[in-house]
Motif scaffolding. Structure first.
Motif, PDB file in Angstrom:
ATOM      1  N   GLU A   1       0.817  -1.210   0.000  1.00 37.66           N
ATOM      2  CA  GLU A   1       0.000   0.000   0.000  1.00 37.66           C
ATOM      3  C   GLU A   1       0.849   1.257   0.000  1.00 37.66           C
ATOM      4  O   GLU A   1       0.330   2.350  -0.209  1.00 37.66           O
ATOM      5  N   HIS A   2       2.161   1.119   0.209  1.00 35.54           N
ATOM      6  CA  HIS A   2       3.050   2.280   0.205  1.00 35.54           C
ATOM      7  C   HIS A   2       3.980   2.288  -1.014  1.00 35.54           C
ATOM      8  O   HIS A   2       4.995   2.978  -1.023  1.00 35.54           O
ATOM      9  N   ALA A   3       3.623   1.567  -2.058  1.00 32.59           N
ATOM     10  CA  ALA A   3       4.448   1.501  -3.271  1.00 32.59           C
ATOM     11  C   ALA A   3       4.647   2.871  -3.918  1.00 32.59           C
ATOM     12  O   ALA A   3       5.672   3.126  -4.546  1.00 32.59           O
ATOM     13  N   GLY A   4       3.697   3.766  -3.742  1.00 37.05           N
ATOM     14  CA  GLY A   4       3.796   5.093  -4.335  1.00 37.05           C
ATOM     15  C   GLY A   4       4.712   6.045  -3.583  1.00 37.05           C
ATOM     16  O   GLY A   4       4.968   7.158  -4.041  1.00 37.05           O
ATOM     17  N   VAL A   5       5.206   5.626  -2.427  1.00 37.53           N
ATOM     18  CA  VAL A   5       6.125   6.454  -1.640  1.00 37.53           C
ATOM     19  C   VAL A   5       7.533   5.956  -1.921  1.00 37.53           C
ATOM     20  O   VAL A   5       7.907   4.855  -1.533  1.00 37.53           O
ATOM     21  N   ASP A   6       8.297   6.749  -2.637  1.00 35.03           N
ATOM     22  CA  ASP A   6       9.652   6.342  -3.041  1.00 35.03           C
ATOM     23  C   ASP A   6      10.593   6.466  -1.845  1.00 35.03           C
ATOM     24  O   ASP A   6      11.079   7.541  -1.529  1.00 35.03           O
ATOM     25  N   ASP A   7      10.817   5.333  -1.180  1.00 40.34           N
ATOM     26  CA  ASP A   7      11.745   5.322  -0.056  1.00 40.34           C
ATOM     27  C   ASP A   7      12.866   4.327  -0.359  1.00 40.34           C
ATOM     28  O   ASP A   7      12.968   3.808  -1.471  1.00 40.34           O
ATOM     29  N   HIS A   8      13.682   4.037   0.630  1.00 38.59           N
ATOM     30  CA  HIS A   8      14.852   3.189   0.393  1.00 38.59           C
ATOM     31  C   HIS A   8      14.511   1.729   0.140  1.00 38.59           C
ATOM     32  O   HIS A   8      15.376   0.966  -0.293  1.00 38.59           O
ATOM     33  N   SER A   9      13.281   1.311   0.385  1.00 35.69           N
ATOM     34  CA  SER A   9      12.896  -0.061   0.022  1.00 35.69           C
ATOM     35  C   SER A   9      12.936  -0.233  -1.499  1.00 35.69           C
ATOM     36  O   SER A   9      12.934  -1.358  -1.992  1.00 35.69           O
ATOM     37  N   GLN A  10      12.997   0.880  -2.214  1.00 37.78           N
ATOM     38  CA  GLN A  10      13.056   0.881  -3.676  1.00 37.78           C
ATOM     39  C   GLN A  10      14.429   1.327  -4.184  1.00 37.78           C
ATOM     40  O   GLN A  10      14.552   1.846  -5.284  1.00 37.78           O
ATOM     41  N   ALA A  11      15.471   1.102  -3.381  1.00 35.05           N
ATOM     42  CA  ALA A  11      16.823   1.550  -3.743  1.00 35.05           C
ATOM     43  C   ALA A  11      17.469   0.574  -4.726  1.00 35.05           C
ATOM     44  O   ALA A  11      17.544  -0.630  -4.459  1.00 35.05           O
TER      45      ALA A  11
ATOM     46  N   MET B   1      17.733   4.506  -9.434  1.00 38.19           N
ATOM     47  CA  MET B   1      16.429   4.650 -10.096  1.00 38.19           C
ATOM     48  C   MET B   1      16.213   3.712 -11.283  1.00 38.19           C
ATOM     49  O   MET B   1      15.229   3.865 -11.999  1.00 38.19           O
ATOM     50  N   GLN B   2      17.079   2.752 -11.506  1.00 42.07           N
ATOM     51  CA  GLN B   2      16.854   1.780 -12.584  1.00 42.07           C
ATOM     52  C   GLN B   2      16.090   0.593 -12.010  1.00 42.07           C
ATOM     53  O   GLN B   2      16.613  -0.508 -11.835  1.00 42.07           O
ATOM     54  N   LYS B   3      14.811   0.832 -11.736  1.00 38.64           N
ATOM     55  CA  LYS B   3      13.972  -0.131 -11.031  1.00 38.64           C
ATOM     56  C   LYS B   3      13.590  -1.333 -11.889  1.00 38.64           C
ATOM     57  O   LYS B   3      13.164  -2.349 -11.350  1.00 38.64           O
ATOM     58  N   ASP B   4      13.730  -1.254 -13.189  1.00 43.18           N
ATOM     59  CA  ASP B   4      13.404  -2.399 -14.044  1.00 43.18           C
ATOM     60  C   ASP B   4      14.619  -3.255 -14.367  1.00 43.18           C
ATOM     61  O   ASP B   4      14.480  -4.452 -14.596  1.00 43.18           O
ATOM     62  N   SER B   5      15.810  -2.664 -14.377  1.00 40.63           N
ATOM     63  CA  SER B   5      16.992  -3.419 -14.806  1.00 40.63           C
ATOM     64  C   SER B   5      18.146  -3.411 -13.809  1.00 40.63           C
ATOM     65  O   SER B   5      19.132  -4.103 -14.000  1.00 40.63           O
ATOM     66  N   GLY B   6      18.013  -2.636 -12.740  1.00 35.76           N
ATOM     67  CA  GLY B   6      19.109  -2.529 -11.786  1.00 35.76           C
ATOM     68  C   GLY B   6      19.085  -3.602 -10.713  1.00 35.76           C
ATOM     69  O   GLY B   6      18.244  -4.504 -10.713  1.00 35.76           O
ATOM     70  N   ILE B   7      20.014  -3.488  -9.787  1.00 38.31           N
ATOM     71  CA  ILE B   7      20.126  -4.405  -8.646  1.00 38.31           C
ATOM     72  C   ILE B   7      19.428  -3.754  -7.452  1.00 38.31           C
ATOM     73  O   ILE B   7      19.805  -2.657  -7.033  1.00 38.31           O
ATOM     74  N   LEU B   8      18.417  -4.424  -6.920  1.00 39.00           N
ATOM     75  CA  LEU B   8      17.752  -3.931  -5.713  1.00 39.00           C
ATOM     76  C   LEU B   8      18.731  -4.086  -4.558  1.00 39.00           C
ATOM     77  O   LEU B   8      19.158  -5.200  -4.241  1.00 39.00           O
ATOM     78  N   VAL B   9      19.119  -2.986  -3.928  1.00 37.32           N
ATOM     79  CA  VAL B   9      20.089  -3.034  -2.834  1.00 37.32           C
ATOM     80  C   VAL B   9      19.416  -2.894  -1.474  1.00 37.32           C
ATOM     81  O   VAL B   9      20.077  -2.697  -0.458  1.00 37.32           O
ATOM     82  N   SER B  10      18.113  -3.039  -1.459  1.00 38.98           N
ATOM     83  CA  SER B  10      17.349  -3.056  -0.211  1.00 38.98           C
ATOM     84  C   SER B  10      16.869  -4.479   0.024  1.00 38.98           C
ATOM     85  O   SER B  10      16.282  -5.113  -0.861  1.00 38.98           O
ATOM     86  N   LEU B  11      17.112  -4.963   1.214  1.00 39.16           N
ATOM     87  CA  LEU B  11      16.608  -6.273   1.623  1.00 39.16           C
ATOM     88  C   LEU B  11      15.262  -6.029   2.290  1.00 39.16           C
ATOM     89  O   LEU B  11      15.178  -5.412   3.352  1.00 39.16           O
ATOM     90  N   ASN B  12      14.198  -6.492   1.668  1.00 38.11           N
ATOM     91  CA  ASN B  12      12.840  -6.252   2.125  1.00 38.11           C
ATOM     92  C   ASN B  12      12.266  -7.566   2.660  1.00 38.11           C
ATOM     93  O   ASN B  12      11.948  -8.470   1.897  1.00 38.11           O
ATOM     94  N   VAL B  13      12.155  -7.635   3.996  1.00 32.84           N
ATOM     95  CA  VAL B  13      11.700  -8.862   4.658  1.00 32.84           C
ATOM     96  C   VAL B  13      10.569  -8.488   5.608  1.00 32.84           C
ATOM     97  O   VAL B  13      10.652  -7.501   6.342  1.00 32.84           O
ATOM     98  N   GLU B  14       9.523  -9.314   5.607  1.00 35.76           N
ATOM     99  CA  GLU B  14       8.452  -9.139   6.583  1.00 35.76           C
ATOM    100  C   GLU B  14       8.199 -10.460   7.298  1.00 35.76           C
ATOM    101  O   GLU B  14       8.533 -11.523   6.784  1.00 35.76           O
ATOM    102  N   ALA B  15       7.639 -10.350   8.490  1.00 43.47           N
ATOM    103  CA  ALA B  15       7.326 -11.532   9.301  1.00 43.47           C
ATOM    104  C   ALA B  15       6.090 -11.231  10.136  1.00 43.47           C
ATOM    105  O   ALA B  15       5.686 -10.073  10.287  1.00 43.47           O
ATOM    106  N   ILE B  16       5.526 -12.277  10.684  1.00 40.18           N
ATOM    107  CA  ILE B  16       4.268 -12.174  11.427  1.00 40.18           C
ATOM    108  C   ILE B  16       4.547 -12.371  12.910  1.00 40.18           C
ATOM    109  O   ILE B  16       5.343 -13.237  13.301  1.00 40.18           O
TER     110      ILE B  16
END
Length: 183
Positions: free
Chosen positions: A151-161, A166-181
């Motif tokens: 729901e926060h995809a429209g907020v450009d933060d470091h989870s999208q680094a 800014m090469q979000k289609d071809s670059g290397i995602l350098v943010s480790l995005n992990v969630e848990a319950i």
């Protein structure tokens, strides 16, 4: 209730924002490792993007206990931290240490009662180490999450680094995005 911890200038509609800095959207100007103003079991989601690494490995256990306290049973802890494995890949690809220094060590200036203070990252994670830490501290089912499907995809933060920037289609995602319950 949805909490956005360490939000800085990023505002996510529908979230309660907590940060040390003073900005109009911040509901609680406070440290994110202590949430005395949030009741036990009251948050369905905690989102923290690139702030958890400012706590060392021993502090991380205490921070997770506090965040677990405020999460409702079955609530989600969604973290984004610099991805050590991806940063190694960037370094190997470029041979330029300056490309990874910022994400690895960070640097944030804050104003305190005694004057300006600089904060630096105190640890780093890969998927296995972060998942293991979460499981050892009362969280289950750690998994990678895709920033595009939140729901926060429209907020450009470091989870999208990405590298290159800014090469979000071809670059290397350098943010480790992990969630848990919360168990």
């Amino acid at each position: 209730m949805k909490l956005h911890l360490g939000c800085w200038h990023r505002q996510i509609p529908g979230f309660v924002h907590v940060d040390l800095c003073d900005m109009p959207h911040i509901a609680h100007q406070h440290r994110i490792d202590q949430l005395p103003f949030i009741a036990d079991n009251s948050a369905e989601l905690i989102y923290c993007s690139h702030a958890f690494e400012y706590f060392d490995r021993q502090q991380a256990v205490v921070v997770l206990a506090e965040w677990r306290r405020v999460l409702a049973p079955g609530g989600v802890l969604r973290l984004a931290v610099p991805d050590f494995e991806a940063l190694i890949q960037v370094y190997r690809q470029t041979g330029a240490i300056e490309r990874v220094l910022g994400p690895l060590y960070g640097r944030m200036e804050i104003q305190t009662a005694s004057g300006p203070e600089c904060l630096y990252h105190k640890t780093c994670y890969d998927e296995r180490s972060l998942s293991t830490l979460l499981e050892a501290n009362g969280f289950t089912q750690p998994r990678l999450w895709d920033w595009r499907a939140t729901e926060h995809a429209g907020v450009d933060d470091h989870s999208q680094a990405y590298f290159p920037h800014m090469q979000k289609d071809s670059g290397i995602l350098v943010s480790l995005n992990v969630e848990a319950i919360k168990a």
